[in-house]
Design an enzyme around this catalytic site. Structure first.
Site, PDB file in Angstrom:
ATOM      1  N   LYS A  54      18.384  36.100  21.549  1.00 57.70           N
ATOM      2  CA  LYS A  54      18.719  37.510  21.757  1.00 57.70           C
ATOM      3  C   LYS A  54      20.072  37.923  21.178  1.00 57.70           C
ATOM      4  O   LYS A  54      20.382  39.102  21.151  1.00 57.70           O
ATOM      5  CB  LYS A  54      18.636  37.856  23.247  1.00 57.70           C
TER       6      LYS A  54
HETATM    7  C1  LIG Z   1      14.524  33.070  27.354  1.00 58.31           C
HETATM    8  C2  LIG Z   1      13.897  34.202  26.596  1.00 58.31           C
HETATM    9  N1  LIG Z   1      12.780  33.966  25.915  1.00 58.31           N
HETATM   10  C3  LIG Z   1      12.165  34.955  25.224  1.00 58.31           C
HETATM   11  C4  LIG Z   1      12.677  36.243  25.204  1.00 58.31           C
HETATM   12  C5  LIG Z   1      11.884  37.316  24.528  1.00 58.31           C
HETATM   13  O1  LIG Z   1      12.441  37.861  23.389  1.00 58.31           O
HETATM   14  P1  LIG Z   1      12.049  39.323  22.961  1.00 58.31           P
HETATM   15  O2  LIG Z   1      12.788  40.259  23.879  1.00 58.31           O
HETATM   16  O3  LIG Z   1      12.516  39.431  21.555  1.00 58.31           O
HETATM   17  O4  LIG Z   1      10.585  39.495  23.088  1.00 58.31           O
HETATM   18  C6  LIG Z   1      13.845  36.516  25.916  1.00 58.31           C
HETATM   19  C7  LIG Z   1      14.458  37.848  25.936  1.00 58.31           C
HETATM   20  O5  LIG Z   1      15.664  37.867  26.051  1.00 58.31           O
HETATM   21  C8  LIG Z   1      14.462  35.476  26.625  1.00 58.31           C
HETATM   22  O6  LIG Z   1      15.564  35.689  27.356  1.00 58.31           O
HETATM   23  N1  LIG Z   2      13.976  39.065  26.950  1.00 59.48           N
HETATM   24  C1  LIG Z   2      14.689  40.266  27.241  1.00 59.48           C
HETATM   25  C2  LIG Z   2      13.812  41.196  27.944  1.00 59.48           C
HETATM   26  O1  LIG Z   2      13.338  40.580  29.130  1.00 59.48           O
HETATM   27  C3  LIG Z   2      12.076  40.895  29.531  1.00 59.48           C
HETATM   28  O2  LIG Z   2      11.389  41.652  28.902  1.00 59.48           O
HETATM   29  C4  LIG Z   2      11.624  40.247  30.759  1.00 59.48           C
HETATM   30  C5  LIG Z   2      10.526  41.022  31.383  1.00 59.48           C
HETATM   31  C6  LIG Z   2      11.041  42.185  32.122  1.00 59.48           C
HETATM   32  O3  LIG Z   2      11.951  41.959  32.923  1.00 59.48           O
HETATM   33  O4  LIG Z   2      10.581  43.319  31.942  1.00 59.48           O
HETATM   34  C7  LIG Z   2      15.945  39.973  28.081  1.00 59.48           C
HETATM   35  O5  LIG Z   2      16.172  38.819  28.477  1.00 59.48           O
HETATM   36  O6  LIG Z   2      16.684  40.910  28.328  1.00 59.48           O
END
Ligand SMILES: Cc1ncc(COP(=O)(O)O)c(C=O)c1O
Ligand SMILES: N[C@@H](COC(=O)CCC(=O)O)C(=O)O
Length: 351
Positions: A54
């Site tokens: 991220k």
């Molecule tokens: C541990 C982890 N995996 C996957 C994702 C998913 O990434 P995306 O928001 O690009 O779908 C996130 C989002 O921050 C995350 O924190």
């Molecule tokens: N991966 C991103 C967004 O997180 C999510 O979408 C988790 C699902 C939700 O809470 O809606 C982050 O870590 O910010």
């Protein structure tokens, strides 16, 4: 197209925190490659300076707000996040002289809240309620930004600067690292920025040849939405994974939805066993979204057949989740302890 976020005039020298984002290695997972007869390749996004995939999106949403004039010197960055986007933003806010305010569901690992506070962010853990509820963490973040001057809600879910970061950096890196010999890509989604940006780039670059499968944990709507063509979306259930799983089609996913070739639903039992297996066999310590992605890559390999090259994402390491992932009582409460294969039970070292 350059995959470099920031460059200096010195070869191999990067410019500050932001310059250190990206250009992560692509790791060949040996035992899984052997088992499937495919190359299972995983992008080591845990090597980003903030520790997760991220960082890329965090930089792009801040840069976008600076470029369109909504964020000015001394301003405040506000975001709703499961934690990792917030950690990236908190680093970038420090580097750029902004305040950082984070709203997150109070179901997330304490380590992410603590880390955000160490990085100087103001953190509001709030009850985890659905997006349709005005008290959802995203709406609270938006209202907070609206209530103070020179503040921006970076809106990672619907702001396509998020997917643009992966379209301009992660996708090209994968293409370069595989010499264009990638056949399949799969990963799970939170905002969908990673999946959408990489899929868009690989589809365009390969003129549609690369297949892209979206991977979903239990409790997320995308699998059923895709399989039923939107007729019977179902987000019942829950998962031990963090940062992924979605109840709606976000702005980032909408723009690429038509490019999805197939969807996979990955049960928690497979994701948790893969976590210990990758530690046991490859020495790699990962969080649950990464190990779900690896299970999905193996499933995709079975579907595409031997000889293919499949790429997935290692979103972050296991450190932030360790007090949960190695705790017998946590795993029992999630109904997962019984599913852990006998040879991996030795990893459950916490009560
Ligand atoms: C541990 C982890 N995996 C996957 C994702 C998913 O990434 P995306 O928001 O690009 O779908 C996130 C989002 O921050 C995350 O924190
Ligand atoms: N991966 C991103 C967004 O997180 C999510 O979408 C988790 C699902 C939700 O809470 O809606 C982050 O870590 O910010």
């Amino acid at each position: 197209m350059s995959s470099r976020i920031l460059q200096t005039k010195f070869p191999g020298v990067v410019d500050g925190f932001i310059g250190a984002i990206g250009r992560t290695p692509l790791i060949r997972l040996e035992s899984l490659s052997k088992e499937t007869g495919c190359n299972i390749l995983a992008k080591a996004e845990f090597q980003n300076p903030g520790g997760s995939v991220k960082d890329r999106a965090a930089y792009y949403v801040v840069r976008n707000a600076e470029m369109n004039g909504t964020l000015r010197r001394g301003g405040t960055v506000v975001e709703g996040t499961a934690g990792n986007t917030g950690i990236g933003l908190a680093h970038i806010a420090r580097a750029r002289g902004y305040r950082c305010v984070i709203y997150m569901p109070n179901t997330q690992s304490q380590n992410k809240i603590d880390t955000l506070r160490y990085l100087g962010a103001e953190v509001f853990p709030v009850p985890a309620v659905a997006y349709t509820n005005p008290e959802n963490y995203n709406h609270q973040a938006r209202r907070h930004a609206e209530s103070i001057p020179n503040a921006v809600w970076t809106d990672q879910f619907d702001n396509v600067a998020n997917l643009q970061s992966h379209y301009e950096t992660t996708g090209p890196e994968i293409w370069e690292q595989t010499g264009g010999k990638v056949d399949g890509f799969t990963c799970s989604t939170g905002t969908g920025g990673t999946f959408a940006g990489i899929t868009k780039f690989l589809k365009e670059k390969s003129e549609g040849r690369v297949s892209s499968f979206v991977a979903d944990p239990p409790g997320s709507v995308l699998y059923s939405h895709f399989k039923t063509k939107g007729e019977k979306p179902d987000n019942s259930g829950s998962s031990f994974t963090e940062g992924i799983g979605q109840g709606r089609i976000t702005g980032n996913m909408q723009s690429t939805y038509g490019l999805i070739d197939d969807a996979l639903r990955i049960p928690d039992e497979l994701s948790i066993n893969m976590l210990y297996r990758l530690l046991d066999e490859e020495g790699i310590f990962l969080g649950g979204s990464s190990t779900l992605n690896v299970v999905a890559a193996v499933e995709m390999a079975k579907i595409l057949g031997p000889g293919k090259t499949i790429v997935t994402i290692l979103c972050d390491s296991g450190h932030k989740y360790a007090t949960r992932l190695f705790s017998r009582s946590f795993l029992e409460a999630k109904g997962l302890y019984h599913a852990i294969e006998p040879q991996y039970k030795k990893y459950i070292v916490l009560p």
